[in-house]
Design an enzyme around this catalytic site. Structure first.
Site, PDB file in Angstrom:
ATOM      1  N   ARG A  23     -20.819 -20.584 -48.454  1.00 53.36           N
ATOM      2  CA  ARG A  23     -21.613 -20.532 -47.218  1.00 53.36           C
ATOM      3  C   ARG A  23     -20.740 -20.434 -45.971  1.00 53.36           C
ATOM      4  O   ARG A  23     -21.204 -20.038 -44.914  1.00 53.36           O
ATOM      5  CB  ARG A  23     -22.484 -21.779 -47.090  1.00 53.36           C
ATOM      6  N   GLU A  28     -14.721 -31.795 -39.701  1.00 56.26           N
ATOM      7  CA  GLU A  28     -15.005 -32.932 -38.826  1.00 56.26           C
ATOM      8  C   GLU A  28     -13.929 -32.902 -37.731  1.00 56.26           C
ATOM      9  O   GLU A  28     -12.756 -33.163 -38.011  1.00 56.26           O
ATOM     10  CB  GLU A  28     -14.931 -34.233 -39.622  1.00 56.26           C
ATOM     11  N   GLN A  46     -16.172 -36.194 -21.288  1.00 60.72           N
ATOM     12  CA  GLN A  46     -16.510 -34.830 -20.889  1.00 60.72           C
ATOM     13  C   GLN A  46     -15.906 -33.860 -21.890  1.00 60.72           C
ATOM     14  O   GLN A  46     -14.801 -34.066 -22.370  1.00 60.72           O
ATOM     15  CB  GLN A  46     -15.937 -34.571 -19.485  1.00 60.72           C
ATOM     16  N   ASP A  47     -16.655 -32.813 -22.215  1.00 62.98           N
ATOM     17  CA  ASP A  47     -16.144 -31.722 -23.049  1.00 62.98           C
ATOM     18  C   ASP A  47     -16.101 -30.463 -22.203  1.00 62.98           C
ATOM     19  O   ASP A  47     -17.031 -30.196 -21.438  1.00 62.98           O
ATOM     20  CB  ASP A  47     -17.059 -31.472 -24.255  1.00 62.98           C
ATOM     21  N   HIS A  61      -1.154 -28.344 -15.959  1.00 64.04           N
ATOM     22  CA  HIS A  61      -2.066 -29.192 -15.200  1.00 64.04           C
ATOM     23  C   HIS A  61      -2.114 -30.618 -15.737  1.00 64.04           C
ATOM     24  O   HIS A  61      -1.885 -30.857 -16.912  1.00 64.04           O
ATOM     25  CB  HIS A  61      -3.489 -28.639 -15.265  1.00 64.04           C
ATOM     26  N   LYS A  71      -6.359 -35.736 -23.257  1.00 65.40           N
ATOM     27  CA  LYS A  71      -7.071 -34.551 -23.737  1.00 65.40           C
ATOM     28  C   LYS A  71      -6.893 -34.399 -25.242  1.00 65.40           C
ATOM     29  O   LYS A  71      -5.783 -34.529 -25.762  1.00 65.40           O
ATOM     30  CB  LYS A  71      -6.522 -33.279 -23.081  1.00 65.40           C
ATOM     31  N   HIS A 118      -0.326 -30.223 -19.068  1.00 65.96           N
ATOM     32  CA  HIS A 118      -0.827 -29.454 -20.202  1.00 65.96           C
ATOM     33  C   HIS A 118      -1.071 -28.013 -19.783  1.00 65.96           C
ATOM     34  O   HIS A 118      -1.529 -27.748 -18.678  1.00 65.96           O
ATOM     35  CB  HIS A 118      -2.137 -30.056 -20.726  1.00 65.96           C
ATOM     36  N   TYR A 131     -11.689 -28.576 -24.955  1.00 66.83           N
ATOM     37  CA  TYR A 131     -11.015 -29.772 -24.465  1.00 66.83           C
ATOM     38  C   TYR A 131     -12.018 -30.927 -24.515  1.00 66.83           C
ATOM     39  O   TYR A 131     -13.121 -30.809 -23.995  1.00 66.83           O
ATOM     40  CB  TYR A 131     -10.659 -29.687 -22.991  1.00 66.83           C
ATOM     41  N   LYS A 168      -3.763 -19.673  -8.006  1.00 65.82           N
ATOM     42  CA  LYS A 168      -3.584 -21.124  -7.838  1.00 65.82           C
ATOM     43  C   LYS A 168      -2.403 -21.621  -8.674  1.00 65.82           C
ATOM     44  O   LYS A 168      -1.571 -22.387  -8.186  1.00 65.82           O
ATOM     45  CB  LYS A 168      -4.871 -21.844  -8.236  1.00 65.82           C
ATOM     46  N   ASP A 169      -2.322 -21.191  -9.946  1.00 68.96           N
ATOM     47  CA  ASP A 169      -1.232 -21.635 -10.811  1.00 68.96           C
ATOM     48  C   ASP A 169       0.109 -21.034 -10.398  1.00 68.96           C
ATOM     49  O   ASP A 169       1.156 -21.657 -10.562  1.00 68.96           O
ATOM     50  CB  ASP A 169      -1.524 -21.306 -12.272  1.00 68.96           C
TER      51      ASP A 169
END
Length: 182
Positions: A23, A28, A46-47, A61, A71, A118, A131, A168-169
């Protein structure tokens, strides 16, 4: 789940068990109990999900202050070179980085505690990156360092002229120029 230590204290690679049959497969991706047994006693609040083209480099960052973030990162589709830099001032590995290829096929995650920069480089088109973070996003707590800081010595596997980096980066400071809260 198999938790593997890295040369940098606190930074963990997690190998997930994959159950496959006709299938498809089942993985997990998070279970509080084995994480706690392996020293990760954090609450995730938060995800986040990003989709990137090949050559997109996001980083380096960190989130500081009351919403400093640990994270748990993984790739859902495609592949990345994922990089974490230790910026904990009292750490024996301050300024050192660890990199790992995370792919949809290798079923690995990386746990990055608070006190690390990161970033990642998408190695394939339409790379989907997840994340799971321990702190809420807080614009005032954003810190960052240039991905090409010579002091970090990170080798990115795509030539610089092919990288897609946000304005920005590109304007982030070098490591020795930041006001490091860790």
């Amino acid at each position: 789940m198999n938790f593997l230590s890295t040369p940098i204290s606190g930074l963990l690679v997690i190998e997930h068990q994959v159950w496959e049959d006709s299938r498809g497969f089942f993985i997990e991706t998070y279970n509080e109990k084995p994480f706690r047994l392996n020293g990760v006693n954090e609450t995730f609040v938060q995800d986040n999900l990003s989709n990137s083209r090949r050559g997109v480099l996001r980083g380096m960052h960190a989130q500081s202050g009351p919403n400093a973030q640990g994270k748990l990162v993984r790739v859902l589709r495609g592949s990345v070179l994922d990089v974490a830099v230790d910026i904990r001032k009292d750490s024996a590995t301050y300024g050192q980085h660890f990199s790992i290829e995370l792919t949809e096929r290798n079923a690995r995650s990386l746990w990055i505690p608070k006190g690390f920069l990161h970033g990642f480089l998408a190695l394939e088109e339409n790379t989907l990156f997840a994340y799971k973070v321990t702190g809420f996003y807080d614009k005032d707590g954003e810190i960052g360092v240039r991905w090409d800081d010579p002091e970090l010595g990170i080798t990115w596997p795509i030539p610089e002229d092919q990288l897609i980096v946000s304005d920005k980066d590109r304007q982030l400071p070098l490591l020795h120029e930041i006001n490091n809260p860790f």
